[in-house]
Design an enzyme around this catalytic site. Structure first.
Site, PDB file in Angstrom:
ATOM      1  NE  ARG A 247      -4.502  -0.914   9.767  1.00  0.00           N
ATOM      2  CZ  ARG A 247      -3.400  -0.350   9.256  1.00  0.00           C
ATOM      3  NH1 ARG A 247      -3.373   0.905   8.935  1.00  0.00           N
ATOM      4  NH2 ARG A 247      -2.318  -1.087   9.065  1.00  0.00           N
TER       5      ARG A 247
ATOM      6  NE  ARG B 203       1.646  -4.287  11.388  1.00  0.00           N
ATOM      7  CZ  ARG B 203       2.585  -4.160  10.444  1.00  0.00           C
ATOM      8  NH1 ARG B 203       3.701  -4.889  10.511  1.00  0.00           N
ATOM      9  NH2 ARG B 203       2.410  -3.339   9.455  1.00  0.00           N
TER      10      ARG B 203
ATOM     11  NE  ARG C  53       5.986  -0.409   9.788  1.00  0.00           N
ATOM     12  CZ  ARG C  53       4.781  -0.297   9.249  1.00  0.00           C
ATOM     13  NH1 ARG C  53       4.644   0.279   8.071  1.00  0.00           N
ATOM     14  NH2 ARG C  53       3.730  -0.756   9.873  1.00  0.00           N
TER      15      ARG C  53
ATOM     16  CE  LYS D 189      -2.258  -0.803   3.824  1.00  0.00           C
ATOM     17  NZ  LYS D 189      -1.631  -2.072   4.237  1.00  0.00           N
TER      18      LYS D 189
ATOM     19  NE  ARG E  23       6.860  -3.053   5.975  1.00  0.00           N
ATOM     20  CZ  ARG E  23       5.586  -2.755   5.899  1.00  0.00           C
ATOM     21  NH1 ARG E  23       5.022  -2.488   4.735  1.00  0.00           N
ATOM     22  NH2 ARG E  23       4.834  -2.739   6.985  1.00  0.00           N
TER      23      ARG E  23
HETATM   24  P1  AMP Z   1       0.579   0.897   8.856  1.00  0.00           P
HETATM   25  O1  AMP Z   1       1.806   1.713   8.695  1.00  0.00           O
HETATM   26  O2  AMP Z   1      -0.561   1.359   8.002  1.00  0.00           O
HETATM   27  O3  AMP Z   1       0.842  -0.590   8.710  1.00  0.00           O
HETATM   28  O4  AMP Z   1       0.072   1.106  10.349  1.00  0.00           O
HETATM   29  C1  AMP Z   1       0.901   0.781  11.458  1.00  0.00           C
HETATM   30  C2  AMP Z   1       0.080   0.700  12.718  1.00  0.00           C
HETATM   31  O5  AMP Z   1      -0.552   1.963  12.981  1.00  0.00           O
HETATM   32  C3  AMP Z   1      -1.051  -0.304  12.702  1.00  0.00           C
HETATM   33  O6  AMP Z   1      -0.620  -1.632  12.991  1.00  0.00           O
HETATM   34  C4  AMP Z   1      -1.971   0.266  13.800  1.00  0.00           C
HETATM   35  O7  AMP Z   1      -1.447   0.004  15.069  1.00  0.00           O
HETATM   36  C5  AMP Z   1      -1.843   1.774  13.554  1.00  0.00           C
HETATM   37  N1  AMP Z   1      -2.848   2.250  12.587  1.00  0.00           N
HETATM   38  C6  AMP Z   1      -2.603   2.832  11.378  1.00  0.00           C
HETATM   39  N2  AMP Z   1      -3.746   3.159  10.767  1.00  0.00           N
HETATM   40  C7  AMP Z   1      -4.739   2.773  11.601  1.00  0.00           C
HETATM   41  C8  AMP Z   1      -6.167   2.814  11.533  1.00  0.00           C
HETATM   42  N3  AMP Z   1      -6.808   3.305  10.455  1.00  0.00           N
HETATM   43  N4  AMP Z   1      -6.874   2.317  12.579  1.00  0.00           N
HETATM   44  C9  AMP Z   1      -6.274   1.840  13.672  1.00  0.00           C
HETATM   45  N5  AMP Z   1      -4.934   1.743  13.792  1.00  0.00           N
HETATM   46  C10 AMP Z   1      -4.162   2.216  12.773  1.00  0.00           C
END
Ligand code: AMP
Length: 231
Positions: free
Chosen positions: A88, A166, A155, A13, A125
């Site tokens: 989400r 996740r 990360r 993404k 990654r």
């Molecule tokens: P990402 O970088 O999109 O994989 O997001 C990393 C982490 O941020 C996720 O595992 C959640 O803990 C938090 N997070 C990001 N976007 C959301 C969302 N829309 N709703 C809830 N938690 C989020």
């Protein structure tokens, strides 16, 4: 252009949202990046969300609604956006409907990638600590910085046990969001298990079948050569 890119962790993404946002001249809004920056800077939002993020859990819908509402109110998002990581949950999808009322239709593109490939990608990654974009999958491991100059880092939530959590959270909380958009005919699914440029092309075509594009071979960026919505 109001686009949501949706898909499990490791689906691509972030990479694809950056390409598509550049091609369409709208901001990429990554909720994960915004939260990571809040944690790094030690602001109250970061303190409030750090535990959930470390566990691989979701941050609460209320916190996310406020964050996205504020971000979509910025002038740069007035003509559209690419949302990466939001919504989400179904509650967040309902919130988004309210936030963009009157802004034109929403397109939702799902990136579909098999679970075994997701875990492989997450274990390898590296992301830019400054701009948040993932290093190209073809980047040699000796490359330590992003084209923007930022340092490439692993990360912490890509660690295998957190990554598995996740993925489980995605299946439990985010899969229903796909059904939510499918029911209203807004969902398009793109095979994310292809070379990056092919995925970008398919996303652009899923957004607009008339999208006429070429890859600028010198810069590797997507360039629009026809005006919006003309055939
Ligand atoms: P990402 O970088 O999109 O994989 O997001 C990393 C982490 O941020 C996720 O595992 C959640 O803990 C938090 N997070 C990001 N976007 C959301 C969302 N829309 N709703 C809830 N938690 C989020």
């Amino acid at each position: 252009m109001n686009l949501v890119l949706i898909g499990p962790p490791g689906a691509g993404k972030g990479t694809q949202a950056a390409c598509v946002a550049l091609a369409w001249g709208v901001p990429r809004i990554s909720t994960g990046d915004i939260l990571r920056r809040a944690i790094e800077s030690g602001e109250p939002l970061g303190v409030a969300v750090a535990d959930a993020m470390t566990r691989g859990d979701l941050v609460s819908d209320e916190v996310m609604a406020e964050l996205v509402s504020n971000r979509l109110a910025h002038p740069d998002a007035s003509h559209g956006f690419v949302l990466d990581g939001f919504p989400r949950t179904v509650a967040q999808a309902v919130t988004l409907d309210g936030l963009i009322e009157g802004r034109g239709p929403l397109t939702v593109v799902e990136l579909s990638v098999p679970a075994s490939e997701l875990l492989r990608r997450l274990s390898q990654r590296r992301v830019c600590s400054v701009c948040g974009v993932n290093a190209a999958s073809s980047a040699p491991s000796s490359q330590s910085s992003c084209p923007c100059g930022g340092e490439l880092v692993l990360r912490p939530d890509d660690d295998e046990s957190v990554a598995r959590e996740r993925l489980a959270v995605y299946t439990r909380a985010t899969s229903p969001v796909l059904e939510f958009y499918k029911a209203r005919g807004a969902l398009r699914t793109v095979n994310g298990n292809l070379p990056e440029n092919d995925v970008t092309e398919r996303i652009n075509l899923a957004i607009d079948p008339l999208f006429d594009k070429y890859i600028d071979e010198l810069h590797g960026t997507w360039t629009r050569r026809t005006p919006f919505f003309t055939s």
